[in-house]
Design a protein around this motif. Structure first.
Motif, PDB file in Angstrom:
ATOM      1  N   ALA A 247       2.821 -40.759  32.504  1.00 15.13           N
ATOM      2  CA  ALA A 247       2.967 -41.840  31.868  1.00 15.13           C
ATOM      3  C   ALA A 247       2.733 -41.493  30.235  1.00 15.13           C
ATOM      4  O   ALA A 247       2.394 -40.100  29.830  1.00 15.13           O
ATOM      5  CB  ALA A 247       1.624 -42.531  31.861  1.00 15.13           C
ATOM      6  N   LEU A 260      12.160 -44.615  24.795  1.00 19.99           N
ATOM      7  CA  LEU A 260      12.733 -45.102  25.726  1.00 19.99           C
ATOM      8  C   LEU A 260      14.318 -44.826  25.914  1.00 19.99           C
ATOM      9  O   LEU A 260      14.770 -44.666  26.883  1.00 19.99           O
ATOM     10  CB  LEU A 260      13.039 -46.689  25.558  1.00 19.99           C
ATOM     11  CG  LEU A 260      11.599 -47.456  25.544  1.00 19.99           C
ATOM     12  CD1 LEU A 260      11.728 -49.131  25.107  1.00 19.99           C
ATOM     13  CD2 LEU A 260      10.870 -47.509  27.192  1.00 19.99           C
ATOM     14  N   ILE A 263      13.874 -41.542  27.625  1.00 19.37           N
ATOM     15  CA  ILE A 263      13.680 -41.613  29.217  1.00 19.37           C
ATOM     16  C   ILE A 263      15.048 -41.937  30.038  1.00 19.37           C
ATOM     17  O   ILE A 263      15.229 -41.712  31.075  1.00 19.37           O
ATOM     18  CB  ILE A 263      12.884 -42.911  29.425  1.00 19.37           C
ATOM     19  CG1 ILE A 263      11.233 -42.168  29.019  1.00 19.37           C
ATOM     20  CG2 ILE A 263      12.574 -43.223  31.053  1.00 19.37           C
ATOM     21  CD1 ILE A 263      10.393 -43.376  29.102  1.00 19.37           C
ATOM     22  N   ILE A 270      11.429 -46.472  34.718  1.00 15.92           N
ATOM     23  CA  ILE A 270      10.232 -47.054  34.294  1.00 15.92           C
ATOM     24  C   ILE A 270       9.874 -48.318  35.177  1.00 15.92           C
ATOM     25  O   ILE A 270      10.676 -49.186  35.523  1.00 15.92           O
ATOM     26  CB  ILE A 270      10.214 -47.395  32.865  1.00 15.92           C
ATOM     27  CG1 ILE A 270      10.561 -46.469  31.971  1.00 15.92           C
ATOM     28  CG2 ILE A 270       8.881 -48.289  32.583  1.00 15.92           C
ATOM     29  CD1 ILE A 270      10.676 -46.643  30.527  1.00 15.92           C
ATOM     30  N   PRO A 271       8.604 -48.356  35.877  1.00 19.30           N
ATOM     31  CA  PRO A 271       7.656 -47.450  35.736  1.00 19.30           C
ATOM     32  C   PRO A 271       7.490 -46.507  36.935  1.00 19.30           C
ATOM     33  O   PRO A 271       6.602 -45.792  37.291  1.00 19.30           O
ATOM     34  CB  PRO A 271       6.347 -48.459  35.886  1.00 19.30           C
ATOM     35  CG  PRO A 271       6.820 -49.251  36.888  1.00 19.30           C
ATOM     36  CD  PRO A 271       8.350 -49.678  36.649  1.00 19.30           C
ATOM     37  N   ALA A 275       5.376 -44.178  33.591  1.00 21.61           N
ATOM     38  CA  ALA A 275       4.961 -45.173  33.153  1.00 21.61           C
ATOM     39  C   ALA A 275       5.140 -45.229  31.462  1.00 21.61           C
ATOM     40  O   ALA A 275       5.089 -44.249  31.014  1.00 21.61           O
ATOM     41  CB  ALA A 275       3.382 -45.456  33.621  1.00 21.61           C
ATOM     42  N   PHE A 276       4.932 -46.450  30.955  1.00 20.29           N
ATOM     43  CA  PHE A 276       4.930 -46.589  29.627  1.00 20.29           C
ATOM     44  C   PHE A 276       4.218 -47.672  29.060  1.00 20.29           C
ATOM     45  O   PHE A 276       3.934 -48.805  29.814  1.00 20.29           O
ATOM     46  CB  PHE A 276       6.542 -46.905  29.223  1.00 20.29           C
ATOM     47  CG  PHE A 276       6.833 -47.121  27.628  1.00 20.29           C
ATOM     48  CD1 PHE A 276       6.963 -46.181  26.880  1.00 20.29           C
ATOM     49  CD2 PHE A 276       6.658 -48.531  27.255  1.00 20.29           C
ATOM     50  CE1 PHE A 276       7.161 -46.581  25.298  1.00 20.29           C
ATOM     51  CE2 PHE A 276       6.678 -48.956  25.820  1.00 20.29           C
ATOM     52  CZ  PHE A 276       6.931 -48.017  25.003  1.00 20.29           C
ATOM     53  N   SER A 336       6.134 -52.349  32.414  1.00 16.09           N
ATOM     54  CA  SER A 336       6.296 -50.917  32.198  1.00 16.09           C
ATOM     55  C   SER A 336       5.073 -50.053  32.350  1.00 16.09           C
ATOM     56  O   SER A 336       5.230 -48.902  32.674  1.00 16.09           O
ATOM     57  CB  SER A 336       6.815 -50.809  30.827  1.00 16.09           C
ATOM     58  OG  SER A 336       5.619 -51.027  30.133  1.00 16.09           O
ATOM     59  N   CYS A 337       3.902 -50.578  32.699  1.00 18.29           N
ATOM     60  CA  CYS A 337       2.767 -49.599  33.147  1.00 18.29           C
ATOM     61  C   CYS A 337       2.454 -49.580  34.625  1.00 18.29           C
ATOM     62  O   CYS A 337       1.790 -48.744  34.998  1.00 18.29           O
ATOM     63  CB  CYS A 337       1.602 -50.188  32.388  1.00 18.29           C
ATOM     64  SG  CYS A 337       1.266 -51.842  33.092  1.00 18.29           S
TER      65      CYS A 337
END
Length: 342
Positions: A247, A260, A263, A270-271, A275-276, A336-337
């Motif tokens: 994360a 981003l 990634i 994602i995720p 995770a972001f 995104s989490c």
């Protein structure tokens, strides 16, 4: 008779220059205004004294009781950053409602540029100054402040001077976001932040460390990412490690963009793969897929509160003690989490 050395601690006037140069006020005025009726040697001496004392042409006008230009200065850090654009819009709306015009400058986080612009704004006889302080010692602003120019710092406190300040809960906002990532089971969370000299960077890092240390997690952070490309490179380095983070927390909106990009370049999703979460919500965050989990700053309120505080000073409605207003942040949870789409 030998003159006493100049000791005026406040704003320098024509009278001060005249006294130090041993000439009349009228002569100083003629030199300052570029009139030719002054002996060249006298003009040179007056110019040298004026430069030594730091005299600027607007100083007599400012001393006139009730004299105002109905203009204020706003100095931001980066005119291209959407956060500062929104901040400027909020300040400008308040200024216009009060019958004032706003002059906008950008320091690029450079104290020397900040100093130069403050001198320009002072020369334009602005009635007050709102500013996002450049990193480092801000004592070069003290002279203007002591001479009676009202100032309000926005987003971060000014170092080296005491002035009104309006900012947000940087540490608390970051801590809440990192705790949310931890609640999804992440045990290796990285933090990418801006210049460590910035108050906002230090406070957001503090929030990250509070959250990770409270649960005994490994600390992993990279600072000094003042551009999108720097953030992208820092993120790529993290992803290239055998045990890369699961994360990531990005310290501001520009860093989010770089993260981003990295990634995407690494071919991660994602995720699912990583995770972001980040600081600074922005309009497109809810349009991207997946939608981004971000800490939202009350940027409009930040600008309005600072402008209103400045006008309170101009109208004599505030006490002499500097005020510090800290506005709450809000975690906007999206996918995104790792949360399911709402």
């Amino acid at each position: 008779m030998e003159r006493e050395p100049f000791r005026n601690p406040g704003r320098v006037t024509l009278r001060d220059v005249a006294q130090e140069a041993g000439v009349s006020i009228k002569t100083v005025s003629r030199v300052i205004n570029g009139e030719r009726e002054v002996n060249p040697e006298t003009a040179a001496r007056v110019s040298e004294v004026a430069a030594k004392l730091g005299y600027r042409p607007n100083e007599l006008a400012r001393s006139l009781k009730g004299r105002r230009t109905r203009t204020i200065g706003l100095m931001i850090a980066d005119i291209s950053n959407p956060f500062y654009a929104a901040l400027a819009r909020a300040v400008e709306e308040v200024a216009r409602s009060r019958g004032y015009t706003m002059i906008l400058c950008a320091s690029s986080e450079d104290p020397e540029i900040e100093r130069e612009y403050v001198e320009v704004l002072s020369g334009r006889r602005v009635d007050g100054l709102l500013f996002v302080p450049a990193p480092g010692d801000g004592s070069h602003l003290r002279r203007e402040q002591e001479a009676g120019l009202p100032m309000v710092a926005i987003d971060r406190p000014a170092e080296g001077i005491r002035t009104d300040t309006v900012m947000v809960q940087n540490a608390a906002g970051t801590r809440k976001a990192v705790e949310h990532l931890i609640s999804h089971g992440h045990r290796h969370i990285a933090f990418i932040g801006d210049d460590k000299r910035l108050h906002t960077t230090r406070k957001r890092l503090q929030g990250y460390l509070e959250a990770t240390r409270a649960t005994g997690l490994r600390e992993c952070f990279r600072l000094g990412c003042s551009t999108t490309s720097a953030a992208e490179e820092a993120m790529l380095e993290l992803l290239e490690a055998p045990d890369h983070p699961t994360a990531i927390f990005a310290g501001n909106n520009l860093i989010s963009t770089g993260v981003l990009e990295a990634i995407a370049r690494a071919g991660l999703r994602i995720p699912y793969d990583i995770a972001f979460a980040g600081f600074d919500d922005f309009p497109l965050a809810s349009a991207l897929r997946p939608r981004l989990t971000l800490v939202r700053q009350p940027v409009d309120e930040l600008g309005r509160k600072a402008a209103e505080l400045l006008f309170d000073r101009l109208e004599g409605e505030k006490s002499s003690s500097p005020s510090r207003i800290i506005l709450p942040t809000r975690l906007i949870v999206r996918e995104s989490c790792g949360c399911a789409p709402s």
